[in-house]
Design a protein around this motif. Structure first.
Motif, PDB file in Angstrom:
ATOM      1  N   LEU A 172      -4.298  18.826  -0.473  1.00 22.25           N
ATOM      2  CA  LEU A 172      -4.273  18.992  -1.932  1.00 22.25           C
ATOM      3  C   LEU A 172      -5.247  18.034  -2.616  1.00 22.25           C
ATOM      4  N   TYR A 173      -5.358  16.814  -2.099  1.00 24.80           N
ATOM      5  CA  TYR A 173      -6.279  15.805  -2.631  1.00 24.80           C
ATOM      6  C   TYR A 173      -7.719  16.322  -2.573  1.00 24.80           C
ATOM      7  N   GLU A 174      -8.041  17.001  -1.479  1.00 24.30           N
ATOM      8  CA  GLU A 174      -9.405  17.493  -1.291  1.00 24.30           C
ATOM      9  C   GLU A 174      -9.668  18.800  -2.028  1.00 24.30           C
ATOM     10  N   ASP A 175      -8.621  19.499  -2.451  1.00 26.57           N
ATOM     11  CA  ASP A 175      -8.751  20.779  -3.134  1.00 26.57           C
ATOM     12  C   ASP A 175      -8.841  20.543  -4.641  1.00 26.57           C
ATOM     13  N   ARG A 176     -10.023  20.649  -5.173  1.00 28.26           N
ATOM     14  CA  ARG A 176     -10.236  20.396  -6.608  1.00 28.26           C
ATOM     15  C   ARG A 176      -9.642  21.498  -7.486  1.00 28.26           C
TER      16      ARG A 176
ATOM     17  N   TYR B  46     -17.237   5.452  10.967  1.00 23.50           N
ATOM     18  CA  TYR B  46     -16.535   5.954   9.792  1.00 23.50           C
ATOM     19  C   TYR B  46     -17.350   5.667   8.538  1.00 23.50           C
ATOM     20  N   ASP B  47     -17.230   6.570   7.569  1.00 21.90           N
ATOM     21  CA  ASP B  47     -17.919   6.388   6.294  1.00 21.90           C
ATOM     22  C   ASP B  47     -16.909   6.059   5.192  1.00 21.90           C
ATOM     23  N   GLU B  48     -17.388   5.930   3.984  1.00 24.28           N
ATOM     24  CA  GLU B  48     -16.530   5.578   2.844  1.00 24.28           C
ATOM     25  C   GLU B  48     -15.484   6.656   2.561  1.00 24.28           C
ATOM     26  N   ALA B  49     -15.839   7.920   2.790  1.00 22.10           N
ATOM     27  CA  ALA B  49     -14.875   9.003   2.572  1.00 22.10           C
ATOM     28  C   ALA B  49     -13.699   8.874   3.547  1.00 22.10           C
ATOM     29  N   ALA B  50     -13.986   8.540   4.797  1.00 22.08           N
ATOM     30  CA  ALA B  50     -12.922   8.338   5.785  1.00 22.08           C
ATOM     31  C   ALA B  50     -12.070   7.132   5.405  1.00 22.08           C
ATOM     32  N   LEU B  51     -12.719   6.083   4.929  1.00 26.67           N
ATOM     33  CA  LEU B  51     -11.984   4.899   4.478  1.00 26.67           C
ATOM     34  C   LEU B  51     -11.040   5.262   3.333  1.00 26.67           C
ATOM     35  N   ALA B  52     -11.517   6.040   2.376  1.00 25.81           N
ATOM     36  CA  ALA B  52     -10.669   6.449   1.249  1.00 25.81           C
ATOM     37  C   ALA B  52      -9.467   7.251   1.742  1.00 25.81           C
ATOM     38  N   LYS B  53      -9.678   8.130   2.714  1.00 28.86           N
ATOM     39  CA  LYS B  53      -8.566   8.903   3.273  1.00 28.86           C
ATOM     40  C   LYS B  53      -7.568   8.003   3.984  1.00 28.86           C
ATOM     41  N   LEU B  54      -8.054   7.023   4.723  1.00 31.22           N
ATOM     42  CA  LEU B  54      -7.157   6.099   5.428  1.00 31.22           C
ATOM     43  C   LEU B  54      -6.305   5.299   4.450  1.00 31.22           C
TER      44      LEU B  54
ATOM     45  N   ARG C 136       2.181   6.836   3.415  1.00 29.26           N
ATOM     46  CA  ARG C 136       3.150   6.445   4.438  1.00 29.26           C
ATOM     47  C   ARG C 136       4.058   5.329   3.922  1.00 29.26           C
ATOM     48  N   ALA C 137       3.538   4.452   3.083  1.00 29.92           N
ATOM     49  CA  ALA C 137       4.361   3.380   2.504  1.00 29.92           C
ATOM     50  C   ALA C 137       5.480   3.957   1.633  1.00 29.92           C
ATOM     51  N   PHE C 138       5.250   5.117   1.049  1.00 28.53           N
ATOM     52  CA  PHE C 138       6.288   5.806   0.282  1.00 28.53           C
ATOM     53  C   PHE C 138       7.243   6.582   1.181  1.00 28.53           C
ATOM     54  N   GLY C 139       6.941   6.601   2.469  1.00 28.10           N
ATOM     55  CA  GLY C 139       7.812   7.287   3.409  1.00 28.10           C
ATOM     56  C   GLY C 139       7.421   8.725   3.698  1.00 28.10           C
ATOM     57  N   PHE C 140       6.262   9.151   3.229  1.00 29.48           N
ATOM     58  CA  PHE C 140       5.817  10.509   3.528  1.00 29.48           C
ATOM     59  C   PHE C 140       5.540  10.625   5.018  1.00 29.48           C
ATOM     60  N   SER C 141       5.950  11.736   5.600  1.00 27.28           N
ATOM     61  CA  SER C 141       5.729  11.995   7.019  1.00 27.28           C
ATOM     62  C   SER C 141       4.254  12.331   7.258  1.00 27.28           C
ATOM     63  N   VAL C 142       3.867  12.368   8.517  1.00 30.54           N
ATOM     64  CA  VAL C 142       2.498  12.763   8.853  1.00 30.54           C
ATOM     65  C   VAL C 142       2.218  14.188   8.361  1.00 30.54           C
ATOM     66  N   PRO C 143       3.131  15.156   8.572  1.00 31.27           N
ATOM     67  CA  PRO C 143       2.863  16.491   8.003  1.00 31.27           C
ATOM     68  C   PRO C 143       2.742  16.473   6.470  1.00 31.27           C
ATOM     69  N   ASP C 144       3.569  15.654   5.816  1.00 30.93           N
ATOM     70  CA  ASP C 144       3.447  15.514   4.352  1.00 30.93           C
ATOM     71  C   ASP C 144       2.075  14.960   3.992  1.00 30.93           C
ATOM     72  N   CYS C 145       1.631  13.956   4.729  1.00 35.47           N
ATOM     73  CA  CYS C 145       0.313  13.363   4.466  1.00 35.47           C
ATOM     74  C   CYS C 145      -0.791  14.392   4.649  1.00 35.47           C
ATOM     75  N   ARG C 146      -0.652  15.204   5.684  1.00 38.19           N
ATOM     76  CA  ARG C 146      -1.642  16.256   5.921  1.00 38.19           C
ATOM     77  C   ARG C 146      -1.696  17.203   4.718  1.00 38.19           C
ATOM     78  N   GLU C 147      -0.520  17.576   4.220  1.00 40.20           N
ATOM     79  CA  GLU C 147      -0.451  18.476   3.058  1.00 40.20           C
ATOM     80  C   GLU C 147      -1.002  17.798   1.802  1.00 40.20           C
ATOM     81  N   LEU C 148      -0.644  16.546   1.603  1.00 38.95           N
ATOM     82  CA  LEU C 148      -1.146  15.812   0.440  1.00 38.95           C
ATOM     83  C   LEU C 148      -2.663  15.634   0.504  1.00 38.95           C
ATOM     84  N   LEU C 149      -3.182  15.339   1.694  1.00 35.14           N
ATOM     85  CA  LEU C 149      -4.636  15.214   1.841  1.00 35.14           C
ATOM     86  C   LEU C 149      -5.336  16.535   1.536  1.00 35.14           C
TER      87      LEU C 149
ATOM     88  N   PHE D  12      -5.522   6.273   1.431  1.00 36.62           N
ATOM     89  CA  PHE D  12      -4.622   7.286   0.879  1.00 36.62           C
ATOM     90  C   PHE D  12      -3.422   7.483   1.814  1.00 36.62           C
ATOM     91  N   ILE D  13      -3.697   7.659   3.099  1.00 36.70           N
ATOM     92  CA  ILE D  13      -2.630   7.865   4.080  1.00 36.70           C
ATOM     93  C   ILE D  13      -1.721   6.640   4.161  1.00 36.70           C
TER      94      ILE D  13
END
Length: 127
Positions: free
Chosen positions: A69-73, A39-47, A54-67, A49-50
């Motif tokens: 959006l996070y990657e879409d500048r 894994y690289d630093e980008a993967a670490l940042a995503k982990l 998840r601590a806020f209670g976002f589901s895995v599909p929500d996390c996928r959607e948020l990620l 983020f996830i």
């Protein structure tokens, strides 16, 4: 970084990191000659983020959607706000449910004498 290192730095169990990789939330940067995920630093940042999402209670599909959006500048912050607003409404509904349960149970506890007698309004209510 190997999976153990990235898991430790992301404050996640190794099994969770492996699961997130298996479902495509995060991808190893490469595989070592031995076949182990690297894994690289980008993967670490995503982990991280996830984990936070998840601590806020976002589901895995929500996390996928948020990620996504996070990657879409070129994203709209309104899209992010919509997801967060939905989660906030869910939390508020759960708070109301818990408050109702609290009030009902507090009333039952107050009504119970808690003495040596067998009568108990808590058991009566539950039966």
């Amino acid at each position: 970084m190997n999976i153990g290192d990235v898991a430790k730095r992301a404050d996640l169990p190794t099994k969770t990191v492996r699961y997130y990789a298996d479902i495509g939330l995060v991808e190893p940067a490469a595989r070592a000659d031995s076949g182990y995920r690297r894994y690289d630093e980008a993967a670490l940042a995503k982990l991280i983020f996830i984990r936070r999402a998840r601590a806020f209670g976002f589901s895995v599909p929500d996390c996928r959607e948020l990620l996504s959006l996070y990657e879409d500048r070129h994203r709209s912050s309104a899209d992010v706000k919509d997801i967060a607003t939905r989660k906030l409404r869910e939390i508020e509904a759960k708070q109301r449910e818990l408050q109702t349960l609290h009030d009902e149970l507090a009333h039952l506890v107050h009504c119970c004498r808690g003495d040596d007698r067998p009568d108990c309004p808590i058991l009566d209510y539950l039966s």
